[in-house]
Design a protein around this motif. Structure first.
Motif, PDB file in Angstrom:
ATOM      1  N   GLY A 283       0.814  -1.205   0.000  1.00 49.81           N
ATOM      2  CA  GLY A 283       0.000   0.000   0.000  1.00 49.81           C
ATOM      3  C   GLY A 283       0.847   1.255   0.000  1.00 49.81           C
ATOM      4  O   GLY A 283       2.069   1.202   0.122  1.00 49.81           O
TER       5      GLY A 283
ATOM      6  N   ARG B 256      -1.423   8.002   1.599  1.00 45.17           N
ATOM      7  CA  ARG B 256      -1.929   9.126   0.824  1.00 45.17           C
ATOM      8  C   ARG B 256      -3.036   9.833   1.584  1.00 45.17           C
ATOM      9  O   ARG B 256      -3.614   9.301   2.513  1.00 45.17           O
ATOM     10  CB  ARG B 256      -2.504   8.639  -0.507  1.00 45.17           C
ATOM     11  CG  ARG B 256      -1.515   7.965  -1.399  1.00 45.17           C
ATOM     12  CD  ARG B 256      -2.170   7.610  -2.695  1.00 45.17           C
ATOM     13  NE  ARG B 256      -1.237   6.930  -3.567  1.00 45.17           N
ATOM     14  CZ  ARG B 256      -1.555   5.966  -4.389  1.00 45.17           C
ATOM     15  NH1 ARG B 256      -2.801   5.574  -4.478  1.00 45.17           N
ATOM     16  NH2 ARG B 256      -0.655   5.406  -5.154  1.00 45.17           N
TER      17      ARG B 256
ATOM     18  N   CYS C  54      -7.521   7.997  -1.405  1.00 45.67           N
ATOM     19  CA  CYS C  54      -7.265   6.772  -2.158  1.00 45.67           C
ATOM     20  C   CYS C  54      -7.969   6.849  -3.509  1.00 45.67           C
ATOM     21  O   CYS C  54      -8.967   7.543  -3.667  1.00 45.67           O
ATOM     22  CB  CYS C  54      -7.784   5.556  -1.398  1.00 45.67           C
ATOM     23  SG  CYS C  54      -6.949   5.285   0.172  1.00 45.67           S
ATOM     24  N   SER C  55      -7.461   6.102  -4.466  1.00 47.07           N
ATOM     25  CA  SER C  55      -8.113   6.049  -5.766  1.00 47.07           C
ATOM     26  C   SER C  55      -9.343   5.148  -5.674  1.00 47.07           C
ATOM     27  O   SER C  55      -9.598   4.512  -4.650  1.00 47.07           O
ATOM     28  CB  SER C  55      -7.146   5.534  -6.828  1.00 47.07           C
ATOM     29  OG  SER C  55      -6.849   4.176  -6.585  1.00 47.07           O
TER      30      SER C  55
ATOM     31  N   GLU D 190      -8.752   1.438  -4.760  1.00 43.26           N
ATOM     32  CA  GLU D 190      -8.073   1.149  -3.497  1.00 43.26           C
ATOM     33  C   GLU D 190      -9.030   1.351  -2.330  1.00 43.26           C
ATOM     34  O   GLU D 190     -10.005   2.079  -2.427  1.00 43.26           O
ATOM     35  CB  GLU D 190      -6.869   2.067  -3.331  1.00 43.26           C
ATOM     36  CG  GLU D 190      -5.803   1.862  -4.365  1.00 43.26           C
ATOM     37  CD  GLU D 190      -4.689   2.866  -4.257  1.00 43.26           C
ATOM     38  OE1 GLU D 190      -3.574   2.525  -4.647  1.00 43.26           O
ATOM     39  OE2 GLU D 190      -4.938   3.996  -3.795  1.00 43.26           O
ATOM     40  N   LYS D 191      -8.706   0.688  -1.233  1.00 48.26           N
ATOM     41  CA  LYS D 191      -9.496   0.823  -0.013  1.00 48.26           C
ATOM     42  C   LYS D 191      -8.570   1.109   1.156  1.00 48.26           C
ATOM     43  O   LYS D 191      -7.394   0.764   1.139  1.00 48.26           O
ATOM     44  CB  LYS D 191     -10.275  -0.452   0.266  1.00 48.26           C
ATOM     45  CG  LYS D 191     -11.343  -0.732  -0.759  1.00 48.26           C
ATOM     46  CD  LYS D 191     -12.137  -1.943  -0.378  1.00 48.26           C
ATOM     47  CE  LYS D 191     -13.212  -2.197  -1.430  1.00 48.26           C
ATOM     48  NZ  LYS D 191     -13.987  -3.386  -1.115  1.00 48.26           N
ATOM     49  N   VAL D 192      -9.122   1.722   2.193  1.00 49.67           N
ATOM     50  CA  VAL D 192      -8.350   2.026   3.399  1.00 49.67           C
ATOM     51  C   VAL D 192      -8.496   0.858   4.356  1.00 49.67           C
ATOM     52  O   VAL D 192      -9.606   0.436   4.673  1.00 49.67           O
ATOM     53  CB  VAL D 192      -8.858   3.314   4.069  1.00 49.67           C
ATOM     54  CG1 VAL D 192      -8.080   3.578   5.333  1.00 49.67           C
ATOM     55  CG2 VAL D 192      -8.754   4.474   3.123  1.00 49.67           C
TER      56      VAL D 192
ATOM     57  N   CYS E 191      -3.600   4.441   4.579  1.00 48.23           N
ATOM     58  CA  CYS E 191      -2.842   3.435   3.845  1.00 48.23           C
ATOM     59  C   CYS E 191      -3.766   2.859   2.783  1.00 48.23           C
ATOM     60  O   CYS E 191      -4.653   2.077   3.085  1.00 48.23           O
ATOM     61  CB  CYS E 191      -2.340   2.346   4.782  1.00 48.23           C
ATOM     62  SG  CYS E 191      -1.339   1.109   3.941  1.00 48.23           S
ATOM     63  N   CYS E 192      -3.572   3.249   1.544  1.00 53.50           N
ATOM     64  CA  CYS E 192      -4.434   2.828   0.438  1.00 53.50           C
ATOM     65  C   CYS E 192      -3.900   1.521  -0.132  1.00 53.50           C
ATOM     66  O   CYS E 192      -2.784   1.467  -0.636  1.00 53.50           O
ATOM     67  CB  CYS E 192      -4.461   3.900  -0.640  1.00 53.50           C
ATOM     68  SG  CYS E 192      -5.037   5.491  -0.038  1.00 53.50           S
TER      69      CYS E 192
END
Length: 67
Positions: free
Chosen positions: A30, A33, A36-37, A40-42, A52-53
């Motif tokens: 990960g 950021r 996240c895009s 992606e998930k946290v 943390c993506c």
């Protein structure tokens, strides 16, 4: 002289393409950021307070029999 200028231009472009603030997290799968895009998930938060993506394929699977 042309080789020197070509080398300097290549190094300048490479330095612009690599972000310096994206720290790695979650076993290097990960990135830390602010946002996240979509893909992606946290899962956890980094030590600097950012998210943390992580891509879903690297996140642990939920096992319904373990609570």
């Amino acid at each position: 002289m042309k080789l020197l200028s070509l080398t300097l231009v290549a190094l300048l472009l490479l330095s612009q393409l690599t972000p310096g603030d994206a720290l790695r997290c979650w076993n290097l799968h990960g990135r830390c950021r602010q946002r996240c895009s979509r893909k992606e998930k946290v899962y956890v938060y980094c030590t600097n307070g950012k998210m943390c993506c992580v891509k879903p394929k690297f996140q642990p699977k939920n096992k319904p029999w373990l609570l």
